[in-house]
Design an enzyme around this catalytic site. Structure first.
Site, mmCIF file in Angstrom:
data_model
loop_
_atom_site.group_PDB
_atom_site.id
_atom_site.type_symbol
_atom_site.label_atom_id
_atom_site.label_comp_id
_atom_site.label_asym_id
_atom_site.label_seq_id
_atom_site.Cartn_x
_atom_site.Cartn_y
_atom_site.Cartn_z
ATOM 1 N N PRO A 368 0.833 -1.128 -0.112
ATOM 2 C CG PRO A 368 -0.041 -1.000 2.274
ATOM 3 C CD PRO A 368 0.827 -1.957 1.240
ATOM 4 C CG ASP A 544 4.983 -1.441 2.994
ATOM 5 O OD1 ASP A 544 3.782 -1.327 3.223
ATOM 6 O OD2 ASP A 544 5.350 -2.568 2.930
ATOM 7 C CG HIS A 545 0.105 3.906 4.739
ATOM 8 N ND1 HIS A 545 0.471 4.446 5.952
ATOM 9 C CD2 HIS A 545 -1.237 4.375 4.740
ATOM 10 C CE1 HIS A 545 -0.264 5.449 6.413
ATOM 11 N NE2 HIS A 545 -1.186 5.401 5.791
ATOM 12 N NE ARG A 546 3.054 -3.951 3.456
ATOM 13 C CZ ARG A 546 3.502 -5.164 2.813
ATOM 14 N NH1 ARG A 546 2.954 -6.412 2.952
ATOM 15 N NH2 ARG A 546 4.677 -4.937 2.361
ATOM 16 C CB ILE A 548 6.212 4.053 6.864
ATOM 17 C CG1 ILE A 548 7.559 3.138 7.039
ATOM 18 C CG2 ILE A 548 6.465 5.515 7.179
ATOM 19 C CD1 ILE A 548 8.434 3.475 5.837
#
Length: 574
Positions: A368, A544-546, A548
């Site tokens: 994501p 990576d929004h998982r 961060i």
């Protein structure tokens, strides 16, 4: 006597490569270590050395060919001593093969004597990982029915999916142990099947007695008449390998489900309805699976193996390659016939372009992405860079904004450890790294390559400038090794030399962030009550929004901007 030189192992998970240049020709005399062929894999260009001594007799490949590990590259004549040793090895291999043949003959004989008929219990097989039981929703056969291998006999429902269960043997149903609504566990008997003999598999035309019992040693070669389905086809014994060999020689059966395939679109993969349903339930596109059955027919095991390969590569945090490149559930687009609209020209993807396409497709689907944008005022930095550029040049390097950013990124990774990590979603773990390597995207005539500069935290900007120039040259000269391309923690892609104001770089999995740099330009900036012309550098940070969060992304890119605006911070932080 000519000896074959075959392509050796090239590295972990590297099974094939493209031939870019053949370095030998018939008549050449080779010694230990002589490079004989130049190859291009999906990661690097490599030269393959020769082991031994000899004279080239015949070259089997040409530039542009695709070769796999074990393929013959050329033949050569070796000296008398080496040839004698080779002959001895072949004699040993021959003796071993003869022993294997004798052993196989014995097993076939044993299997043939047990092939007349047997009552076998068909038990519930493994249904999937962590699935130990299921509920029977429909028993599809009754006592007295004749069943064929791969025929669906039960409909089951687990806590994850509904599925049809195929049987792995042929014969006559003697006893049904389950009923609709009952719960069954893995390993529990479902049916008793009579295999072998005329009763179990009656012939459709001109019944014939099995020839296996009369000539046991010829069992694997005996096949019934084309329309006959008699006992030798479905022999099941306790002798390992015998059943498999017999099945390999049986003629194609008329499957009641086969005609339905003719009604399907031509490009639909060959698989039974139960296999299609299984693939659909676990999220696999059946059209991406390679079949191991006759005429490429896809089995449940093929689907399981395909899914397993995808899961293994996702667990490792790398992009799937080859036939497992599509992400689970992803379907390839069916393109129209463009020639209807005008003239076209088709060009095959290069190896690097193909791998890049697979890798980035995976990264975009699996990660994501969030992209944070900012601008750094590099007016003062540019003055310093020009002033000290000549000094760095005497050391063999070129002082560029990219070299400076490589050092800044190493400092930033120490300050923000969540950017120096990788994600293992299967284990729900985050791997934090204690080393600091930076990948740099290099534009080459073969596509984008990302060599990695190692241990950036231990090198000064002058050393990084020199190494950046060297590794970029290696990339353009096709000299990168697998080691040069691995181990990156974060990547940087600088398009400033080409142009553009901003872009969205794709995270280079298994990394969790990438910094994009666009072309700098002068802009009016309001300072001390007035507008002043300042050189502004656009930055684009994808992450990576998982693992961060947006606030961390903003802090990270702001730190980079401030380090560019105040070069003295490099000394304070680094």
């Amino acid at each position: 006597m000519a000896t074959e030189f075959k392509l050796p192992e090239l590295g972990e998970n590297v099974d094939a490569a493209d031939v870019t240049e053949v370095l030998v020709k018939p008549g050449d005399v080779l010694t230990e270590g002589t490079s004989v062929i130049e190859l291009e894999t999906d990661k690097a260009s490599v030269e393959v050395p020769f082991e031994g001594n000899g004279k080239v007799v015949e070259v089997k490949v040409n530039a542009g060919d695709k070769v796999s590990v074990g393929n013959v590259i050329f033949t050569y004549e070796q000296d008398a001593e080496a040839e004698e040793a080779d002959n001895d090895e072949k004699e040993i291999e021959k003796a071993v093969e003869e022993k294997k043949a004798e052993h196989k003959e014995i097993k076939e004989s044993v299997g043939a004597t047990e092939s007349n008929s047997a009552e076998v219990e068909f038990k519930l097989p493994e249904l999937g990982e962590n699935i130990e039981s299921a509920q029977v929703t429909n028993v599809m056969v009754s006592s007295g029915d004749t069943v064929e291998k791969d025929q669906s006999v039960l409909e089951l429902e687990t806590d994850k999916a509904s599925m049809e269960l195929p049987i792995d043997i042929s014969g006559k149903v003697m006893t049904v142990y389950v009923e609709n609504g009952s719960n069954v566990s893995v390993g529990q008997p479902i049916f008793k099947i009579l295999t072998g003999g005329a009763d179990a598999a009656p012939a459709k035309e001109t019944p014939a007695k099995p020839e296996v019992a009369e000539a046991p040693k010829e069992t694997p070669k005996v096949a019934p008449a084309p329309k006959q389905e008699s006992a030798p086809e479905i022999v099941k014994t306790d002798v390992p390998g015998v059943q498999h060999e017999l099945q390999d020689v049986k003629p194609e059966k008329s499957d009641a489900r086969v005609p339905r395939r003719s009604e399907m679109p031509a490009k639909i993969a060959p698989a039974s309805p139960s296999v299609r349903r299984f693939a659909r339930e676990i999220g696999i596109d059946i059209n991406q699976v390679s079949g191991s059955g006759k005429r490429g027919r896809i089995t449940v095991e093929d689907v399981k193996a395909f899914a397993k390969r995808i899961n293994e590569q996702i667990t490792k945090g790398v992009a799937p390659s080859g036939d497992v490149a599509p992400v689970i559930g992803m379907r390839r687009e069916q393109l129209p016939d463009f020639s209807k609209f005008g003239e076209t020209e088709t060009e095959k993807m290069s190896k690097i372009r193909s791998v890049t396409a697979n890798h980035l497709s995976y990264a975009w689907q699996a990660i994501p992405h969030v992209t944070q944008f900012d601008k750094a005022d590099i007016t003062e930095l540019e003055k310093v860079r020009k002033k000290l550029g000549a000094r760095v040049q005497t050391e063999g390097g070129k002082l560029t904004v990219t070299a400076i950013l490589i050092k800044i990124l190493a400092i930033a990774l120490k300050k923000f450890p969540q950017f120096n990590a990788s994600v293992d979603m299967d284990k729900k773990e985050i791997i934090y790294k204690k080393y600091f390597n930076v990948g740099v995207a290099v534009d080459t005539d073969r596509g984008l390559l990302v060599p990695v500069i190692k241990n950036v935290d231990k090198k000064n900007i002058t050393e990084l400038s020199v190494e950046l120039g060297e590794i970029s040259k290696k990339a353009r000269d096709k000299k990168l090794t697998l080691e040069d391309m691995s181990g990156g923690n974060i990547s940087i892609s600088n398009l400033g030399g080409i142009g553009g104001t901003a872009f969205t770089p794709i995270v280079n999995s298994p990394e969790v962030a990438i910094l994009g740099v666009s072309r700098g330009g002068f802009e009016p900036v309001f300072i001390d009550g007035e507008f002043q012309p300042r050189l502004m550098l656009p930055l684009s940070l994808s992450y990576d929004h998982r693992i961060i969060d947006g606030a961390d992304g903003a802090r990270f890119i702001r730190f980079i901007s401030e380090s560019l605006e105040n070069p003295f911070l490099l000394s304070l932080e680094g």
